[in-house]
Enzyme design. Structure first.
Site, PDB file in Angstrom:
ATOM      1  N   TYR A 295       0.835  -1.212   0.000  1.00 14.08           N
ATOM      2  CA  TYR A 295       0.000   0.000   0.000  1.00 14.08           C
ATOM      3  C   TYR A 295       0.870   1.262   0.000  1.00 14.08           C
ATOM      4  O   TYR A 295       0.619   2.200  -0.762  1.00 14.08           O
ATOM      5  CB  TYR A 295      -0.886  -0.046   1.248  1.00 14.08           C
ATOM      6  CG  TYR A 295      -1.876   1.080   1.408  1.00 14.08           C
ATOM      7  CD1 TYR A 295      -3.049   1.126   0.651  1.00 14.08           C
ATOM      8  CD2 TYR A 295      -1.671   2.084   2.364  1.00 14.08           C
ATOM      9  CE1 TYR A 295      -3.979   2.140   0.837  1.00 14.08           C
ATOM     10  CE2 TYR A 295      -2.591   3.101   2.559  1.00 14.08           C
ATOM     11  CZ  TYR A 295      -3.752   3.128   1.792  1.00 14.08           C
ATOM     12  OH  TYR A 295      -4.665   4.132   1.981  1.00 14.08           O
TER      13      TYR A 295
ATOM     14  N   LYS B  73       0.988   4.113  -2.825  1.00 15.20           N
ATOM     15  CA  LYS B  73       0.633   5.502  -2.490  1.00 15.20           C
ATOM     16  C   LYS B  73       1.818   6.451  -2.726  1.00 15.20           C
ATOM     17  O   LYS B  73       1.616   7.609  -3.108  1.00 15.20           O
ATOM     18  CB  LYS B  73       0.127   5.582  -1.049  1.00 15.20           C
ATOM     19  CG  LYS B  73      -1.205   4.849  -0.824  1.00 15.20           C
ATOM     20  CD  LYS B  73      -2.322   5.399  -1.679  1.00 15.20           C
ATOM     21  CE  LYS B  73      -3.698   4.825  -1.341  1.00 15.20           C
ATOM     22  NZ  LYS B  73      -4.764   5.374  -2.192  1.00 15.20           N
TER      23      LYS B  73
HETATM   24  P1  NAP Z   1     -13.340   2.147   1.452  1.00 14.37           P
HETATM   25  O1  NAP Z   1     -14.401   2.536   2.418  1.00 14.37           O
HETATM   26  O2  NAP Z   1     -12.812   0.768   1.501  1.00 14.37           O
HETATM   27  O3  NAP Z   1     -13.877   2.469  -0.036  1.00 14.37           O
HETATM   28  C1  NAP Z   1     -13.083   2.154  -1.140  1.00 14.37           C
HETATM   29  C2  NAP Z   1     -13.880   2.367  -2.403  1.00 14.37           C
HETATM   30  O4  NAP Z   1     -13.057   2.025  -3.531  1.00 14.37           O
HETATM   31  C3  NAP Z   1     -15.130   1.488  -2.481  1.00 14.37           C
HETATM   32  O5  NAP Z   1     -16.184   2.193  -3.095  1.00 14.37           O
HETATM   33  C4  NAP Z   1     -14.675   0.338  -3.376  1.00 14.37           C
HETATM   34  O6  NAP Z   1     -15.734  -0.282  -4.080  1.00 14.37           O
HETATM   35  C5  NAP Z   1     -13.760   1.082  -4.346  1.00 14.37           C
HETATM   36  N1  NAP Z   1     -12.833   0.195  -5.030  1.00 14.37           N
HETATM   37  C6  NAP Z   1     -11.933  -0.656  -4.481  1.00 14.37           C
HETATM   38  N2  NAP Z   1     -11.257  -1.320  -5.432  1.00 14.37           N
HETATM   39  C7  NAP Z   1     -11.746  -0.884  -6.618  1.00 14.37           C
HETATM   40  C8  NAP Z   1     -11.464  -1.197  -7.970  1.00 14.37           C
HETATM   41  N3  NAP Z   1     -10.526  -2.101  -8.308  1.00 14.37           N
HETATM   42  N4  NAP Z   1     -12.161  -0.560  -8.936  1.00 14.37           N
HETATM   43  C9  NAP Z   1     -13.103   0.363  -8.633  1.00 14.37           C
HETATM   44  N5  NAP Z   1     -13.409   0.702  -7.374  1.00 14.37           N
HETATM   45  C10 NAP Z   1     -12.748   0.078  -6.378  1.00 14.37           C
HETATM   46  O7  NAP Z   1     -12.050   3.082   1.566  1.00 14.37           O
HETATM   47  P2  NAP Z   1     -11.868   4.603   2.047  1.00 14.37           P
HETATM   48  O8  NAP Z   1     -11.382   4.579   3.446  1.00 14.37           O
HETATM   49  O9  NAP Z   1     -13.034   5.428   1.687  1.00 14.37           O
HETATM   50  O10 NAP Z   1     -10.621   5.004   1.128  1.00 14.37           O
HETATM   51  C11 NAP Z   1     -10.762   5.803  -0.033  1.00 14.37           C
HETATM   52  C12 NAP Z   1      -9.372   6.210  -0.493  1.00 14.37           C
HETATM   53  O11 NAP Z   1      -8.725   6.936   0.552  1.00 14.37           O
HETATM   54  C13 NAP Z   1      -8.461   5.027  -0.831  1.00 14.37           C
HETATM   55  O12 NAP Z   1      -7.645   5.345  -1.938  1.00 14.37           O
HETATM   56  C14 NAP Z   1      -7.620   4.899   0.418  1.00 14.37           C
HETATM   57  O13 NAP Z   1      -6.379   4.294   0.157  1.00 14.37           O
HETATM   58  C15 NAP Z   1      -7.462   6.351   0.810  1.00 14.37           C
HETATM   59  N6  NAP Z   1      -7.114   6.547   2.210  1.00 14.37           N
HETATM   60  C16 NAP Z   1      -7.950   6.163   3.211  1.00 14.37           C
HETATM   61  C17 NAP Z   1      -7.560   6.364   4.529  1.00 14.37           C
HETATM   62  C18 NAP Z   1      -8.434   5.979   5.692  1.00 14.37           C
HETATM   63  O14 NAP Z   1      -7.987   6.171   6.843  1.00 14.37           O
HETATM   64  N7  NAP Z   1      -9.632   5.472   5.488  1.00 14.37           N
HETATM   65  C19 NAP Z   1      -6.319   6.942   4.814  1.00 14.37           C
HETATM   66  C20 NAP Z   1      -5.500   7.316   3.760  1.00 14.37           C
HETATM   67  C21 NAP Z   1      -5.897   7.123   2.464  1.00 14.37           C
HETATM   68  P3  NAP Z   1     -16.149  -1.832  -3.727  1.00 14.37           P
HETATM   69  O15 NAP Z   1     -16.318  -1.907  -2.257  1.00 14.37           O
HETATM   70  O16 NAP Z   1     -17.422  -2.042  -4.464  1.00 14.37           O
HETATM   71  O17 NAP Z   1     -15.006  -2.668  -4.190  1.00 14.37           O
END
Ligand code: NAP
Length: 247
Positions: free
Chosen positions: A155, A159
């Site tokens: 990851y 990133k």
């Molecule tokens: P999340 O709740 O797991 O949501 C991820 C989303 O991405 C879901 O809608 C999922 O759809 C979609 N997705 C995953 N794989 C995919 C693919 N191959 N093609 C199309 N869509 C896909 O995650 P989140 O926490 O909102 O994270 C969103 C972004 O923020 C990510 O890039 C993550 O790395 C980044 N981020 C999050 C955090 C945190 O603390 N949460 C921190 C730093 C960065 P499905 O479920 O239908 O697969």
């Protein structure tokens, strides 16, 4: 406004908050969904929330790890809304393991979904934006890509790759009036962080200067700023949204 924003991974959490925030700002929204099941389990509800702001919104399906599916989604979005003014590459996954225990599959899957995806989407949408001589792209990276994180070699590599790709795209697309920036969230309350072991969650929360986890809206606010007219002279930057977790 007649402008369109395409947000990947918009069926829930951070992506949904970004889509809704940009709808509030007047953008028509292309709700990027992983599959038909993501449309039914979140995507369509997000589109409906967007429409409450008087804009158009529709779901488009693509696995962002797949080059051809991204090309199709970009084409469908342009067909429906006439162009793409804003692209937010938000979709992402984790498959955590310590480096020496990580499988090749865990590494490859995360690199494809989190890094190749950003290439796929910028490659196809960027071409359209270059022709239009206008656009704003925001890529969602992570503090793990800037500082590393135990258990996240895959990851954090993906990133960190996004950061380099963002700066390169900013240099290549800038002459056409297109800005390309990244937002690096810290610890945001979503299903992604809910999956973390309790001890790891507690340690992460303890390291946040502002004393709370971030919300999806905190991240959406930063994205909305970076695509706004007020940020039109900002490109190639990484905006950390982490409540003072890493500094
Ligand atoms: P999340 O709740 O797991 O949501 C991820 C989303 O991405 C879901 O809608 C999922 O759809 C979609 N997705 C995953 N794989 C995919 C693919 N191959 N093609 C199309 N869509 C896909 O995650 P989140 O926490 O909102 O994270 C969103 C972004 O923020 C990510 O890039 C993550 O790395 C980044 N981020 C999050 C955090 C945190 O603390 N949460 C921190 C730093 C960065 P499905 O479920 O239908 O697969």
């Amino acid at each position: 406004m007649g402008k369109c924003a395409l947000v990947t991974g918009a069926s829930r959490s951070i992506g949904a908050a970004i889509a809704i925030k940009l709808a509030r700002k007047g953008y028509d929204i292309a709700v990027g969904c992983h599959s038909q099941s993501s449309v039914e389990n979140g995507g369509e509800a997000v589109a409906a929330q967007c429409r409450e702001f008087g804009v158009e919104a529709a779901c488009f399906v693509a696995d962002v790890a797949d080059f051809a599916q991204c090309e199709r989604m970009v084409g469908e979005t342009v067909g429906r809304f006439g162009g793409i003014d804003v692209l937010v590459n938000n979709a992402g996954i984790t498959k955590d393991a310590l480096l020496v225990q990580m499988s090749e599959e865990q590494y490859d899957t995360v690199l494809a979904a989190d890094l190749k995806s950003v290439f796929n989407m910028m490659r196809h949408a960027g071409k359209r934006m270059m022709k239009a001589k206008h656009g704003a792209i925001v890529n969602i990276t992570s503090v793990a890509g800037l500082f590393g994180n135990r258990g996240q070699a895959n990851y954090s590599a993906a990133k960190a790759g996004i950061v380099g790709m963002t700066m390169t795209a900013a240099k290549e697309l800038g002459a056409r009036g297109i800005t390309v920036n990244a937002v690096a969230p810290g610890f945001i309350d979503t299903p992604m962080t809910e999956a973390m072991p309790e001890k790891v969650r507690e340690a992460a929360l303890a390291s946040i200067a502002l004393g709370r986890a971030g919300t999806s809206e905190d991240v959406a606010n930063a994205v909305a700023f970076l695509v706004s007219e007020e940020a039109s002279y900002i490109t190639g930057q990484v905006l950390v949204v982490d409540g003072g977790m890493v500094m």
